[in-house]
Write an enzyme that holds these catalytic residues in place. Structure first.
Site, PDB file in Angstrom:
ATOM      1  N   ALA A  24       4.120 -17.659  17.449  1.00 40.18           N
ATOM      2  CA  ALA A  24       4.016 -19.097  17.209  1.00 40.18           C
ATOM      3  C   ALA A  24       5.296 -19.683  16.623  1.00 40.18           C
ATOM      4  O   ALA A  24       5.373 -20.891  16.388  1.00 40.18           O
ATOM      5  CB  ALA A  24       2.830 -19.369  16.269  1.00 40.18           C
ATOM      6  N   LEU A  26       6.718 -19.298  13.616  1.00 40.46           N
ATOM      7  CA  LEU A  26       6.379 -19.892  12.315  1.00 40.46           C
ATOM      8  C   LEU A  26       7.421 -19.665  11.221  1.00 40.46           C
ATOM      9  O   LEU A  26       7.342 -20.288  10.172  1.00 40.46           O
ATOM     10  CB  LEU A  26       5.035 -19.305  11.825  1.00 40.46           C
ATOM     11  CG  LEU A  26       3.817 -19.542  12.722  1.00 40.46           C
ATOM     12  CD1 LEU A  26       2.618 -18.752  12.196  1.00 40.46           C
ATOM     13  CD2 LEU A  26       3.483 -21.023  12.797  1.00 40.46           C
ATOM     14  N   GLY A  29      14.349 -19.156   9.875  1.00 36.91           N
ATOM     15  CA  GLY A  29      15.228 -18.239   9.136  1.00 36.91           C
ATOM     16  C   GLY A  29      15.062 -16.788   9.565  1.00 36.91           C
ATOM     17  O   GLY A  29      15.874 -15.942   9.225  1.00 36.91           O
ATOM     18  N   ALA A  32      14.210 -13.597  15.081  1.00 33.64           N
ATOM     19  CA  ALA A  32      13.334 -13.105  16.150  1.00 33.64           C
ATOM     20  C   ALA A  32      12.122 -14.030  16.318  1.00 33.64           C
ATOM     21  O   ALA A  32      11.759 -14.396  17.447  1.00 33.64           O
ATOM     22  CB  ALA A  32      12.875 -11.686  15.844  1.00 33.64           C
ATOM     23  N   SER A  33      11.523 -14.433  15.216  1.00 33.54           N
ATOM     24  CA  SER A  33      10.364 -15.335  15.274  1.00 33.54           C
ATOM     25  C   SER A  33      10.758 -16.663  15.920  1.00 33.54           C
ATOM     26  O   SER A  33      10.026 -17.218  16.751  1.00 33.54           O
ATOM     27  CB  SER A  33       9.806 -15.560  13.863  1.00 33.54           C
ATOM     28  OG  SER A  33       9.112 -16.783  13.756  1.00 33.54           O
ATOM     29  N   ASN A 115       5.606  -7.059   2.609  1.00 34.26           N
ATOM     30  CA  ASN A 115       5.540  -8.321   1.875  1.00 34.26           C
ATOM     31  C   ASN A 115       4.213  -8.518   1.149  1.00 34.26           C
ATOM     32  O   ASN A 115       3.982  -9.571   0.561  1.00 34.26           O
ATOM     33  CB  ASN A 115       5.733  -9.502   2.828  1.00 34.26           C
ATOM     34  CG  ASN A 115       6.999  -9.387   3.622  1.00 34.26           C
ATOM     35  OD1 ASN A 115       6.969  -9.203   4.830  1.00 34.26           O
ATOM     36  ND2 ASN A 115       8.128  -9.451   2.949  1.00 34.26           N
ATOM     37  N   GLU A 179       8.244 -12.134  -2.424  1.00 29.97           N
ATOM     38  CA  GLU A 179       8.000 -11.567  -1.101  1.00 29.97           C
ATOM     39  C   GLU A 179       7.666 -10.088  -1.167  1.00 29.97           C
ATOM     40  O   GLU A 179       7.792  -9.356  -0.192  1.00 29.97           O
ATOM     41  CB  GLU A 179       9.217 -11.816  -0.202  1.00 29.97           C
ATOM     42  CG  GLU A 179       9.516 -13.292   0.021  1.00 29.97           C
ATOM     43  CD  GLU A 179       8.709 -13.907   1.179  1.00 29.97           C
ATOM     44  OE1 GLU A 179       8.411 -13.194   2.143  1.00 29.97           O
ATOM     45  OE2 GLU A 179       8.378 -15.108   1.090  1.00 29.97           O
ATOM     46  N   HIS A 256      15.117 -11.052   4.264  1.00 27.34           N
ATOM     47  CA  HIS A 256      14.713 -10.151   3.184  1.00 27.34           C
ATOM     48  C   HIS A 256      15.783  -9.074   3.052  1.00 27.34           C
ATOM     49  O   HIS A 256      16.419  -8.711   4.042  1.00 27.34           O
ATOM     50  CB  HIS A 256      13.395  -9.432   3.507  1.00 27.34           C
ATOM     51  CG  HIS A 256      12.186 -10.300   3.466  1.00 27.34           C
ATOM     52  ND1 HIS A 256      11.257 -10.317   4.469  1.00 27.34           N
ATOM     53  CD2 HIS A 256      11.748 -11.174   2.544  1.00 27.34           C
ATOM     54  CE1 HIS A 256      10.290 -11.165   4.157  1.00 27.34           C
ATOM     55  NE2 HIS A 256      10.563 -11.704   3.001  1.00 27.34           N
ATOM     56  N   CYS A 380       9.052  -3.205   7.664  1.00 31.57           N
ATOM     57  CA  CYS A 380       8.206  -4.369   7.356  1.00 31.57           C
ATOM     58  C   CYS A 380       6.739  -3.983   7.440  1.00 31.57           C
ATOM     59  O   CYS A 380       5.899  -4.571   6.760  1.00 31.57           O
ATOM     60  CB  CYS A 380       8.401  -5.487   8.381  1.00 31.57           C
ATOM     61  SG  CYS A 380      10.058  -6.115   8.478  1.00 31.57           S
TER      62      CYS A 380
HETATM   63  O1  SUG Z   1       7.590 -13.233   7.193  1.00 32.92           O
HETATM   64  N1  SUG Z   1       7.280 -12.890  10.654  1.00 32.92           N
HETATM   65  C1  SUG Z   1       7.372 -12.273   9.357  1.00 32.92           C
HETATM   66  C2  SUG Z   1       8.133 -10.979   9.431  1.00 32.92           C
HETATM   67  C3  SUG Z   1       8.133 -10.260   8.103  1.00 32.92           C
HETATM   68  C4  SUG Z   1       9.081  -9.112   8.056  1.00 32.92           C
HETATM   69  N2  SUG Z   1       9.017  -8.469   6.811  1.00 32.92           N
HETATM   70  C5  SUG Z   1      10.036  -7.824   6.192  1.00 32.92           C
HETATM   71  N3  SUG Z   1      11.272  -7.924   6.569  1.00 32.92           N
HETATM   72  N4  SUG Z   1       9.736  -7.117   5.162  1.00 32.92           N
HETATM   73  C6  SUG Z   1       8.007 -13.225   8.356  1.00 32.92           C
HETATM   74  O2  SUG Z   1       8.937 -13.945   8.740  1.00 32.92           O
HETATM   75  C7  SUG Z   1       6.480 -14.538  12.278  1.00 32.92           C
HETATM   76  C8  SUG Z   1       5.149 -15.109  12.721  1.00 32.92           C
HETATM   77  C9  SUG Z   1       5.255 -16.051  13.872  1.00 32.92           C
HETATM   78  O3  SUG Z   1       6.297 -16.677  14.089  1.00 32.92           O
HETATM   79  O4  SUG Z   1       4.236 -16.193  14.597  1.00 32.92           O
HETATM   80  C10 SUG Z   1       6.459 -13.921  10.903  1.00 32.92           C
HETATM   81  O5  SUG Z   1       5.692 -14.364  10.058  1.00 32.92           O
END
Ligand code: SUG
Length: 447
Positions: A24, A26, A29, A32-33, A115, A179, A256, A380
């Site tokens: 999504a 979300l 920063g 990849a997301s 997290n 976090e 992170h 993660c």
């Molecule tokens: O918080 N991605 C998580 C990835 C967390 C990675 N954790 C560590 N590096 N420890 C975040 O950004 C993406 C969800 C979305 O876009 O649908 C997301 O929440």
């Protein structure tokens, strides 16, 4: 007097990927997301990839557990935004008026349990118990709903009492993000020995550190939040060390510290751009370690920008590998498959193992592509909990991975997870009933 539990082991509790895994977009920063927003996700494959990693590490002789997914959609989040009526009515109204809120409520983000919380082993806490503080995750709306359910699961897995202590999340206020373990590393000659707790933060709320730096993306971890956790867990001050994350790293998508360095026992593998104060930061970390363990080796493995450019580090997620101690005492780096596709990183890993001068003897590679596309690599997906034999015995077996729990979870995933899920399918009313059935069945699997 420092306590020492020589029979302690690190147990990795992985987040079991939930049935609503989707893209999504979300997390501003998290490159990849942001990049994969709107793609079609494969929840079943995602969960099986995660389970395969858990099983492989358990087969190597490592203690492995899991933390179940959270019920979705998060109804409290939707109701908090003013949607009212039956669950069905709330979901239908939100999907029309606020699909972005619906996506947040449906997020499977609890899978990234690095997290979920910060954990202090009993060797380091003031009362000899293992301490847990769920992360407040206030930096991202979809993640800010996780803490209450995280706490529920943690209390079930680690029953409060003689051995385990649970705290409330750090209070929120602008910028007071915590976090969890994603910005926390613990160093000691080996598990069970008192450790040096290394907290890396992106800003300080009271010192306005962030205001003085130019960041392309928001920093998530406040120094004051880490201080609160260390204080609540009663870690002696000589065992706590703080360092500032570099603005350059955050602006390159390092949201992170576990995206730019990884530590285990007496090893830190880090990119030279990880810390704002560069070589000075490393020197003071080493001094803090040697103040605890004057004559013990501390391996600091620096990866230069020339060897692995920051952009390659973020693309491959090299530093989001897990660094684990195998039963024979040597270490293995548990890497995402993407590391083999980035030339500089693949070459670095080859040399690292050939070098032979560090404790890292093996590189294992896992296909975690589904989670990786949301910025979630091997590290993660796991929460590290160092436990003595007696503490481990107090964890209900249903949350530990062996052939039987693994088999039951795979079966559950095969029965209840959709093969594909696109963000626009989150408004499908049938999804709610499917998820309810899945969670009910999971309770039976957990006994
Ligand atoms: O918080 N991605 C998580 C990835 C967390 C990675 N954790 C560590 N590096 N420890 C975040 O950004 C993406 C969800 C979305 O876009 O649908 C997301 O929440």
């Amino acid at each position: 007097m420092m306590r020492m539990d020589t029979d302690a082991v690190e147990v990795n509790f992985d987040g079991l990927v939930g049935p609503t895994h989707n893209y999504a977009g979300l997390s501003f920063g998290n490159v990849a997301s942001m990049k994969n927003r709107g793609q079609v996700a494969r929840p079943r494959e995602a969960a099986l990839q995660g389970l395969a990693k858990m099983k492989a590490l358990a087969d190597l002789g490592l203690a492995q557990g899991f933390i179940p997914p959270h019920p979705r959609p998060g109804m409290q989040l939707l109701r908090g935004f003013g949607f009212a009526g039956s669950d069905e009515a709330v979901i239908a109204a939100a999907s029309k008026a606020a699909p972005h809120l619906l996506a947040a409520a449906y997020s499977a983000s609890p899978m990234w349990v690095a997290n979920a919380a910060t954990v202090t082993p009993s060797s380091d806490s003031f009362d000899g118990k293992v301490h847990f503080t769920p992360a407040n995750l206030v930096s991202k709306l979809h993640r800010s709903q996780e803490a209450p359910q995280t706490e529920r699961w943690l209390r079930r897995i680690f029953p409060e009492g003689e051995r385990f202590a649970h705290h409330v999340p750090v209070p929120v206020g602008q910028g007071m993000g915590d976090e969890g373990a994603a910005n926390h590393t613990r160093f000691a000659p080996r598990a069970g020995m008192p450790g040096l707790h290394f907290f890396v933060y992106g800003h300080s709320v009271f010192a306005n550190v962030e205001d003085t730096r130019r960041l392309r993306f928001p920093s998530r971890q406040a120094k004051e939040a880490s201080e609160a956790v260390a204080r609540a867990h009663g870690i002696p001050s000589r065992q706590v060390h703080f360092e500032l994350q570099s603005a350059r790293a955050i602006s390159a998508g390092v949201f992170h510290n576990d995206v730019i360095s990884v530590g285990n026992d007496n090893v830190l593998l880090y990119h030279e751009a990880a810390f704002e104060h560069g070589a000075r930061a490393i020197k003071s970390l080493a001094a803090a370690y040697h103040a605890l363990y004057p004559s013990q080796p501390f391996h600091l493995i620096k990866v230069t920008q020339r060897r692995v450019p920051l952009v390659d580090a973020v693309r491959s997620y090299l530093f989001n590998s897990q660094l684990v101690t195998l039963p024979d005492g040597s270490m293995a780096l548990v890497t995402p498959g993407e590391c083999q596709e980035v030339k500089t990183v693949a070459a670095f890993l080859r040399q690292l193992v050939e070098d032979g001068r560090t404790p890292i003897r093996r590189v294992l590679s896992f296909d975690l592509r589904q989670s990786m596309r949301n910025g979630g690599g091997p590290a993660c997906l796991r929460l590290r909990v160092t436990l003595t034999k007696r503490e481990l015995a107090a964890v209900p077996g249903a949350f530990l991975i062996d052939d039987s729990t693994y088999g039951r979870l795979v079966e559950w995933v095969m029965r209840h997870y959709r093969e594909v899920l696109a963000p626009e399918q989150l408004s499908d009313p049938e999804l709610v009933a499917e998820l309810r059935a899945a969670m009910e069945e999971l309770e039976r699997v957990l006994g």
